[in-house]
Every structure is written in C-alpha cells, then in structure tokens.
Write a protein that holds these residues in place. Structure first.
Motif, mmCIF file in Angstrom:
data_model
loop_
_atom_site.group_PDB
_atom_site.id
_atom_site.type_symbol
_atom_site.label_atom_id
_atom_site.label_comp_id
_atom_site.label_asym_id
_atom_site.label_seq_id
_atom_site.Cartn_x
_atom_site.Cartn_y
_atom_site.Cartn_z
ATOM 1 N N SER A 143 -0.230 2.009 -0.556
ATOM 2 C CA SER A 143 -0.055 2.579 0.778
ATOM 3 C C SER A 143 0.981 1.851 1.606
ATOM 4 C CB SER A 143 -1.391 2.569 1.518
ATOM 5 O OG SER A 143 -1.242 3.094 2.802
ATOM 6 N N THR A 145 0.433 -0.367 4.006
ATOM 7 C CA THR A 145 -0.117 -0.176 5.344
ATOM 8 C C THR A 145 0.308 -1.300 6.271
ATOM 9 O OG1 THR A 145 -2.040 0.900 4.397
ATOM 10 C CG2 THR A 145 -2.280 0.067 6.620
ATOM 11 N N SER A 168 1.157 4.238 7.076
ATOM 12 C CA SER A 168 1.495 4.065 5.656
ATOM 13 C C SER A 168 2.988 4.307 5.491
ATOM 14 C CB SER A 168 0.713 5.050 4.796
ATOM 15 O OG SER A 168 1.209 5.049 3.482
#
Length: 188
Positions: A143, A145, A168
């Motif tokens: 991801s 993130t 993300s």
C-alpha cells in the motif's frame, strides 16, 4: 482410391490465409494482454486499499484502547497517555513504587523513502525521545501508506475527538476515520 500425397501446388498455407490469420492472432493476443493488465491494476489497487483501511483501523483501535484505560491524557502534537497501574512496567521514584505505568506516546515523524518522497508515519513508543523504528502505519509495501492527518481534540472534559487520515501511494486513495473517546478514568 485416393492418392496418399497431394499435388505440389496444394500443400501448405497460402498467402491469403496468412494475411487473414496473422492479424486475427495479433488482435486476440493484444486483447488478452489488455484484459490482463487491467485486471492486474484493479487487483493491485484493491489490495492497496484494503491494506490502507486495515492499517488505519488497527492504528485507531490501538489508540482508542490505550485512551480508554488512561489515567491522564495530553495532546501537544504528541498524544501522551498515562495508564492505570496493572503490575507491569513499574516506575520507581525515590525508591517508592508509583502507581502508574510508563506513559505511551503516539507521535508522527517524517521519513524519506526509496523514491525520495517524504512520508509521515505514526509511532507508538514508551519513551518520548526513543528512536522511531517501528511505525504503526506505513510498513506494508503493498500500500505504501502514509499518514496525512493525526489529531486529538478534547471537546469536553474526558471526551476526546480523534481523526486519522492516511493515503495509499499505490492506488492514490485516501481513507479517514474519526471517532470520539470517552476516557472515563482520566483525571478531570
């Protein structure tokens, strides 16, 4: 009876068959490749979004659990939580036991990744100035993130509003979660 072999001019493909068949084969391979790439991109984005949501929800769950058991809360850009004493991590001051645990600090910190981009990660530490080596968010490569917003506001005595927003870099999607926590055991 038919002869076993055909005549010389009747063997193999003719140019007309090749001229019609080759573009059809190329068109079929191109369409299959296009479908595969689209499916791959969609799956990658779905996995990235699921990972983003899981990281934000897990981080928020951990923060809320710590706040619910808090004896004292404070926010100055860093969320500081002093918990009730449960027999572990005793702090000794002047050779006497203090009825408290080591405080928990939730901090944000910048990190430069391999692409040269700045990322904000959320950390949970027991010492305020300890190294930021195990972030709650941003460790998953699926991801990529990073936290965009983390804030705590005390609306009323012992009622805290928490906001956590992350993004993300794989899918480009953002996920924000807000909640209110009533820290029943916190000092007024």
């Amino acid at each position: 009876m038919r002869p076993m072999f055909t005549r010389i001019n009747e063997r193999g493909f003719i140019f007309a068959e090749l001229a019609i068949g080759l573009p059809l084969i190329i068109l079929m391979l191109w369409s299959m490749g296009h479908l595969f790439v689209g499916t791959w991109t969609t799956c990658r984005n779905l996995i990235a979004d699921l990972t983003l949501q899981m990281e934000v929800r897990d981080a928020m769950s951990r923060i809320v659990d710590d706040m619910r058991s808090a004896r004292k809360l404070s926010w100055d850009g860093t969320l500081t939580i002093n918990s009730y004493f449960d027999g572990n991590d005793e702090i000794l001051e002047d050779d006497t036991k203090v009825v408290a645990r080591r405080p928990i600090f939730y901090t944000r910190d910048w990190e430069i990744d391999d692409d040269g981009k700045n990322r904000i990660h959320l950390y949970r530490k027991r010492q305020k100035f300890a190294a930021n080596d195990q972030p709650l968010t941003g460790q998953d490569m699926l991801s990529k993130t990073h936290v965009m917003q983390f804030s705590c506001v005390e609306e009323k005595p012992r009622l805290w509003r928490i906001t956590l927003k992350a993004r993300s870099d794989v899918s480009g999607h953002e996920f924000m979660i807000k909640t209110a926590v009533y820290a029943e055991g916190a000092d007024r």
